[in-house]
Design an enzyme around this catalytic site. Structure first.
Site, PDB file in Angstrom:
ATOM      1  CE1 TYR A   1      20.370 -10.076   3.705  1.00 17.90           C
ATOM      2  CE2 TYR A   1      19.782  -9.252   5.875  1.00 17.90           C
ATOM      3  CZ  TYR A   1      19.603  -9.246   4.502  1.00 17.90           C
ATOM      4  OH  TYR A   1      18.656  -8.413   3.939  1.00 17.90           O
TER       5      TYR A   1
ATOM      6  CE1 TYR B   1      19.263  -4.369   2.655  1.00 19.00           C
ATOM      7  CE2 TYR B   1      20.773  -3.160   4.060  1.00 19.00           C
ATOM      8  CZ  TYR B   1      19.682  -3.969   3.916  1.00 19.00           C
ATOM      9  OH  TYR B   1      18.994  -4.386   5.030  1.00 19.00           O
ATOM     10  NE  ARG B   2      22.222  -6.781   6.855  1.00 23.51           N
ATOM     11  CZ  ARG B   2      21.383  -6.512   7.844  1.00 23.51           C
ATOM     12  NH1 ARG B   2      20.254  -5.868   7.584  1.00 23.51           N
ATOM     13  NH2 ARG B   2      21.644  -6.869   9.064  1.00 23.51           N
TER      14      ARG B   2
END
Ligand code: ADP
Length: 566
Positions: free
Chosen positions: A115, A497-498
């Site tokens: 991420y 969600y991310r």
């Protein structure tokens, strides 16, 4: 990286200056910050000082850029990395940042793999390495089963602290990799696998430095001398804690968490299913058992290749570099002794409770033709450690790093890009998601490696795209593949969600119900709380008024004229 002592030797051209900050202002700001934290706790970066790709690994991650860069290595590059030592340091730094319009990017340990790691969204931001020195377990309360931690407490550190200080009957909840920050993971709304796996739900109370430098305590912490800061989540009035997750509204300096008492018994299990087409039936069974709380935690449904990747790289199984076919995956499943889908779960509680639970689990899962089960038996001396043994640790919150194996699937020192859409926990949706991702992955030349986690009423679909960052064309393929998948998913009503830094703007743009009411609300909050726009500009697609619409938002890759590369 350059220490403050040699800072004067860098020319303005070499500095990674943030927007609206001149070279001389940047130097003045950096020197002022150094006088707060001490010269040894700040380093200045240039494109020349980025950590070498060969040096970076999970326990030695770069703080100034993303080790698994998808775009060019210096796109998300920090101008400096600062390690504050106290809440007061943070507050003073924030005040200075306002004076100099210096963007700050807080990170706890920066192990946000797939991420973006510690890297800032806006080039030239100063990374606040919150975990480097602020890494204490401040309190553990044995009666209430709670703790209060600073940003730098990793799952390993919290676990070790409890073991070493007489709290062996308290469990923690670790995600797949235990080196991350307990706080950082909860702030990015990560999850683990015990009944306390929903990390944000299990937090209780925060201390936050606001973008003005003011210090706030949430929940009962707003009451001076409160004795329930870590036991009652809400306090009085509006509940702001959620606003400090995946946001750029504050820097969290302390956070409370609930700890699970040892449930008095535990057993991990694996149900394996032999057919790719079994996925919908598995999800239908889990939803009912999970919502009714027969299953007490979030079980995972892992595909063959995610287990295979834990054991060995792709080259161990096949000489083929092409996307693996069903029959090749079947052969790997046979080789490593798992199914095409594998449910790793656990039962918690004294034996009579577990026996009743088991009856329900066995009756439900064994209806699927070809289903098998096994328990994590103690390993004989020298016997192979199976994924079930590894999950047995994770499912009771023992931190580990077994799943780092995923990284090497494609090549040695490979990279990971996460794609994590949410869907209803139904067989139809799971299958639609799986087919959608597998189709795109096949089109772009990647093996599907993924797991479905049934949180409670929803499915977290965690897809691991592994790629070789040393090949620019492969990076472009990875980027384009996920970019298209975000749009594919949105068309079906699925949202992530991310996400990784490079997709924050895109994902924010698909959460656009009612003329983008959600982003309008976020921007209004941003402009009111952070009028100078200094805190984490661009996080979750939220840009402050000062920088909004000035070309910092990332467009679709096609708009940059990047040809489709497959
Ligand atoms: P981990 O090491 O657990 O993976 P990180 O430190 O990378 O976690 O944090 C994940 C994300 O959470 C960061 O990118 C940042 O946006 C946010 N974050 C982390 N720590 C803080 C903090 N102390 N205050 C505000 N936001 C934070």
């Amino acid at each position: 990286m350059t220490s403050i002592k040699d800072f004067h030797t860098i020319s303005d051209d070499a500095l990674v200056l943030p927007p609206d900050v001149s070279g001389s202002d940047f130097r003045e700001a950096i020197r002022a910050i150094a006088s707060i934290v001490g010269d040894q706790n700040i380093v200045v970066h240039t494109t020349q000082s980025m950590k070498n790709d060969e040096e970076g690994h999970y326990f030695n991650l770069p703080k100034e850029h993303d080790l698994f860069y998808v775009l060019e290595k210096d796109v998300f590059l920090a101008s400096a990395v600062v390690s504050p030592g106290s809440v007061e340091d943070v507050s003073q730094i924030v005040k200075l940042a306002n004076k100099y319009l210096l963007p700050l990017w807080p990170t706890s340990l920066g192990r946000n793999l797939g991420y973006g790691g510690a890297a800032p969204r806006l080039r030239g931001s100063v990374v606040l390495d919150m975990g480097a020195r602020m890494n204490k377990v401040i309190d553990v309360n044995a009666r209430d089963r709670t703790c209060l931690v600073e940003p730098g407490v990793s799952y390993f550190a919290l676990y070790d602290y409890l073991q070493a200080n007489g709290f062996q009957d308290l469990w923690i909840d670790s995600p797949d990799l235990g080196g991350g920050s307990v706080m950082g993971n909860a702030l990015d709304r990560g999850a683990g696998y015990t009944p306390y796996g929903e990390h944000f739900s299990m937090h209780c109370g925060m201390e936050v430095v606001l973008p003005t430098g003011e210090i706030l305590r949430t929940g009962m912490g707003a009451l001076p001398d409160s004795n329930t800061w870590q036991t009652f989540q809400y306090g009085f009035g509006p509940y702001p804690d959620g606003l400090f997750t995946q946001s750029n509204f504050g820097i969290v300096t302390k956070m409370g968490f609930w700890l699970m008492p040892d449930p008095g018994g535990y057993e991990a299990y694996l149900f394996s299913f032999q057919h790719d087409s079994d996925l919908p039936a598995i999800v239908e069974i889990i939803r009912e058992l999970r919502i009714k709380m027969v299953i007490q935690n979030g079980p995972t449904i892992r595909n063959t290749l995610i287990d295979a990747a834990v054991y060995a790289p792709k080259s161990h199984y096949t000489a083929s570099k092409a996307v693996l076919t069903d029959s090749e995956i079947d052969a790997i499943a046979k080789d490593i002794g798992v199914g095409r889908w594998n449910v790793y779960g656990a039962m918690y509680g004294p034996k009579p409770m577990r026996e009743l639970q088991w009856q329900a689990l066995e009756a439900a899962f064994m209806q699927i033709p070809g289903a098998k089960y096994e328990f994590a038996k103690p390993r004989a001396e020298g016997a192979k450690q199976t994924v079930l043994h590894m999950r047995e640790e994770t499912l009771k919150g023992i931190p580990n790093t077994y799943e780092l194996g995923w990284l090497n699937w494609t090549c040695e020192r490979g990279s990971l890009l996460g794609f994590s859409p949410i869907s209803p926990a139904t067989g139809v949706d799971a299958n639609k998601q799986y087919q959608m991702v597998r189709k795109r992955f096949t089109e772009f030349g990647f093996d599907y490696i993924g797991t479905f986690v049934v949180g409670w009423r929803e499915l977290h679909h965690i897809v691991c795209l592994t790629f070789d960052k040393t090949k620019p064309a492969e990076r472009k393929r990875a980027h384009r593949c996920i970019e298209l998948l975000i749009d594919d998913a949105a068309k079906e009503g699925y949202g992530e969600y991310r996400t990784h830094l490079c997709f924050m703007d895109q994902i924010a743009s698909v959460y656009n119900w009612s003329n983008g009411a959600s982003m309008k609300f976020n921007e209004q909050l941003k402009d009111s709380l952070d009028p100078n726009g200094i805190l984490a500009p661009g996080k979750s697609g939220i840009w402050p008024a000062r920088l909004r619409g000035r070309g910092f938002e990332l467009k679709r890759s096609t708009e940059y004229g990047l040809a489709e590369t497959h």
